[in-house]
Design a protein around this motif. Structure first.
Motif, PDB file in Angstrom:
ATOM      1  N   ALA A 101      34.794  23.395  40.008  1.00 24.39           N
ATOM      2  CA  ALA A 101      35.031  24.842  39.977  1.00 24.39           C
ATOM      3  C   ALA A 101      36.069  25.173  41.038  1.00 24.39           C
ATOM      4  O   ALA A 101      36.122  24.547  42.098  1.00 24.39           O
ATOM      5  N   LEU A 102      36.917  26.159  40.726  1.00 22.64           N
ATOM      6  CA  LEU A 102      37.952  26.634  41.634  1.00 22.64           C
ATOM      7  C   LEU A 102      37.718  28.102  41.943  1.00 22.64           C
ATOM      8  O   LEU A 102      37.194  28.840  41.112  1.00 22.64           O
ATOM      9  N   LEU A 103      38.128  28.513  43.137  1.00 26.20           N
ATOM     10  CA  LEU A 103      38.071  29.922  43.500  1.00 26.20           C
ATOM     11  C   LEU A 103      39.337  30.286  44.261  1.00 26.20           C
ATOM     12  O   LEU A 103      39.641  29.699  45.295  1.00 26.20           O
ATOM     13  N   PHE A 104      40.074  31.248  43.720  1.00 26.56           N
ATOM     14  CA  PHE A 104      41.185  31.879  44.437  1.00 26.56           C
ATOM     15  C   PHE A 104      40.680  33.208  44.981  1.00 26.56           C
ATOM     16  O   PHE A 104      40.171  34.037  44.214  1.00 26.56           O
ATOM     17  N   HIS A 105      40.826  33.417  46.275  1.00 29.55           N
ATOM     18  CA  HIS A 105      40.433  34.694  46.885  1.00 29.55           C
ATOM     19  C   HIS A 105      41.629  35.236  47.655  1.00 29.55           C
ATOM     20  O   HIS A 105      41.995  34.697  48.702  1.00 29.55           O
ATOM     21  N   TRP A 106      42.245  36.265  47.108  1.00 29.65           N
ATOM     22  CA  TRP A 106      43.389  36.903  47.740  1.00 29.65           C
ATOM     23  C   TRP A 106      42.915  38.199  48.388  1.00 29.65           C
ATOM     24  O   TRP A 106      42.934  39.279  47.777  1.00 29.65           O
ATOM     25  N   ARG A 110      42.699  42.165  47.290  1.00 31.27           N
ATOM     26  CA  ARG A 110      41.340  42.543  46.862  1.00 31.27           C
ATOM     27  C   ARG A 110      41.038  42.007  45.460  1.00 31.27           C
ATOM     28  O   ARG A 110      40.461  42.685  44.616  1.00 31.27           O
ATOM     29  N   ARG A 111      41.430  40.756  45.249  1.00 33.81           N
ATOM     30  CA  ARG A 111      41.234  40.120  43.954  1.00 33.81           C
ATOM     31  C   ARG A 111      40.734  38.685  44.146  1.00 33.81           C
ATOM     32  O   ARG A 111      41.024  38.044  45.150  1.00 33.81           O
ATOM     33  N   GLN A 112      40.009  38.197  43.148  1.00 29.01           N
ATOM     34  CA  GLN A 112      39.656  36.787  43.127  1.00 29.01           C
ATOM     35  C   GLN A 112      39.567  36.299  41.685  1.00 29.01           C
ATOM     36  O   GLN A 112      39.367  37.093  40.755  1.00 29.01           O
ATOM     37  N   ILE A 113      39.737  34.988  41.519  1.00 32.71           N
ATOM     38  CA  ILE A 113      39.624  34.345  40.206  1.00 32.71           C
ATOM     39  C   ILE A 113      38.747  33.112  40.352  1.00 32.71           C
ATOM     40  O   ILE A 113      38.991  32.277  41.228  1.00 32.71           O
ATOM     41  N   ARG A 189      35.871  28.314  31.548  1.00 28.68           N
ATOM     42  CA  ARG A 189      35.422  29.647  31.960  1.00 28.68           C
ATOM     43  C   ARG A 189      36.367  30.141  33.063  1.00 28.68           C
ATOM     44  O   ARG A 189      36.643  29.410  34.027  1.00 28.68           O
ATOM     45  N   ILE A 190      36.897  31.361  32.900  1.00 30.84           N
ATOM     46  CA  ILE A 190      37.745  31.990  33.910  1.00 30.84           C
ATOM     47  C   ILE A 190      37.262  33.419  34.109  1.00 30.84           C
ATOM     48  O   ILE A 190      37.131  34.171  33.131  1.00 30.84           O
ATOM     49  N   GLU A 191      36.998  33.783  35.354  1.00 27.71           N
ATOM     50  CA  GLU A 191      36.563  35.158  35.647  1.00 27.71           C
ATOM     51  C   GLU A 191      37.543  35.816  36.617  1.00 27.71           C
ATOM     52  O   GLU A 191      37.864  35.268  37.668  1.00 27.71           O
ATOM     53  N   PHE A 192      38.003  37.004  36.239  1.00 22.15           N
ATOM     54  CA  PHE A 192      38.879  37.816  37.080  1.00 22.15           C
ATOM     55  C   PHE A 192      38.055  38.939  37.703  1.00 22.15           C
ATOM     56  O   PHE A 192      37.267  39.599  37.009  1.00 22.15           O
ATOM     57  N   TRP A 193      38.263  39.166  39.001  1.00 17.52           N
ATOM     58  CA  TRP A 193      37.443  40.119  39.772  1.00 17.52           C
ATOM     59  C   TRP A 193      38.351  40.989  40.624  1.00 17.52           C
ATOM     60  O   TRP A 193      39.248  40.481  41.305  1.00 17.52           O
ATOM     61  N   ILE A 194      38.146  42.294  40.544  1.00 18.69           N
ATOM     62  CA  ILE A 194      38.886  43.258  41.365  1.00 18.69           C
ATOM     63  C   ILE A 194      37.889  44.001  42.237  1.00 18.69           C
ATOM     64  O   ILE A 194      36.894  44.552  41.743  1.00 18.69           O
ATOM     65  N   ASP A 195      38.162  44.025  43.516  1.00 17.39           N
ATOM     66  CA  ASP A 195      37.289  44.718  44.469  1.00 17.39           C
ATOM     67  C   ASP A 195      37.409  46.229  44.302  1.00 17.39           C
ATOM     68  O   ASP A 195      38.510  46.777  44.202  1.00 17.39           O
ATOM     69  N   ARG A 196      36.273  46.900  44.250  1.00 17.65           N
ATOM     70  CA  ARG A 196      36.224  48.368  44.235  1.00 17.65           C
ATOM     71  C   ARG A 196      35.275  48.821  45.348  1.00 17.65           C
ATOM     72  O   ARG A 196      34.328  48.114  45.696  1.00 17.65           O
ATOM     73  N   ASP A 197      35.517  49.994  45.863  1.00 18.45           N
ATOM     74  CA  ASP A 197      34.636  50.526  46.899  1.00 18.45           C
ATOM     75  C   ASP A 197      33.213  50.675  46.368  1.00 18.45           C
ATOM     76  O   ASP A 197      32.983  50.859  45.167  1.00 18.45           O
TER      77      ASP A 197
END
Length: 222
Positions: A101-106, A110-113, A189-197
């Motif tokens: 599994a890979l994780l990109f955390h930028w 405020r994004r991660q994949i 499997r690929i999940e895109f995530w955007i940080d929200r308050d």
């Protein structure tokens, strides 16, 4: 005291992650933004592997190839490639359990994949090509290292570095050690995530059955 500040329009907005998108194209868009907006190593990713008996381990590595056309050894469906010493702890885990599994955390964006799937080893020719594309100093450092093995004192490693440097300085490159290679993760499997308050995050997951399967996607609760 509880927070009673009203939610703003941005928090209540609909998802900005498009249904039916090509996840490789979406990755390219986000990766391009990271190369502009993330100050250090936008290609850094956490790589999680597991031993044959399922014990997990994670560390940071660098992405060195990606996209729908990343197709090692005829494996379809694209992928994400990194290189490593196969005799290291991570290399031994990979050889024992060819999935990761890979994780990109930028953080700045405020994004991660998150990406999961099986691994396949790159060809010796590709490993040679990438190894010799690295600066001479990096080739020396890799060739001199028994990565993850116990080291009695740092000077032992530095002495090896000097020996390898002197032995190959005339050619300007070091022969690639046979155990230094690369692996490509073929995503299932690929999940895109955007940080929200207030944890009202925006998440979309793409899943496919097999390397050449069609992608299915859905939003996920935060």
């Amino acid at each position: 005291m509880s927070d009673t500040t009203p939610l703003d329009d941005a928090q209540l907005a609909d998802s900005v992650l498009p249904a039916g998108a090509d996840p490789f194209a979406l990755f390219e868009e986000w990766f391009a933004a990271a190369q502009v907006g993330e100050l250090n190593d936008p290609n850094a990713m956490a790589l999680a592997t597991a031993s044959a008996d399922g014990a997990p381990s994670v560390r940071m590595v660098l992405l060195k190839g990606h996209g729908a056309g990343e197709n090692p050894e005829g494996m379809g469906g694209g992928g994400f490639t990194f290189f490593t010493n196969a005799e290291s702890r991570k290399g031994e885990q990979i050889r024992a359990n060819m999935q990761a599994a890979l994780l990109f955390h930028w953080k700045s964006l405020r994004r991660q994949i998150r990406i999961e799937g099986p691994l396949v080893e790159v060809s010796p020719a590709r490993a040679d090509a990438y190894f010799h594309s690295r600066p001479y100093k990096s080739q020396v450092g890799s060739a001199a290292s028994d990565q993850s093995r116990p080291l009695a004192q740092r000077q032992e490693y530095l002495d090896r570095v000097q020996q390898v440097w002197a032995a190959h300085e005339g050619e300007g490159q070091v022969p690639r050690p046979a155990h230094w290679t690369g692996f490509t993760l073929s995503p299932r499997r690929i999940e895109f995530w955007i940080d929200r308050d207030n944890r009202l995050h925006d998440r979309r997951e793409f899943v496919r059955d097999g390397a050449d399967g069609e992608w299915a996607d859905t939003l996920l609760y935060p």
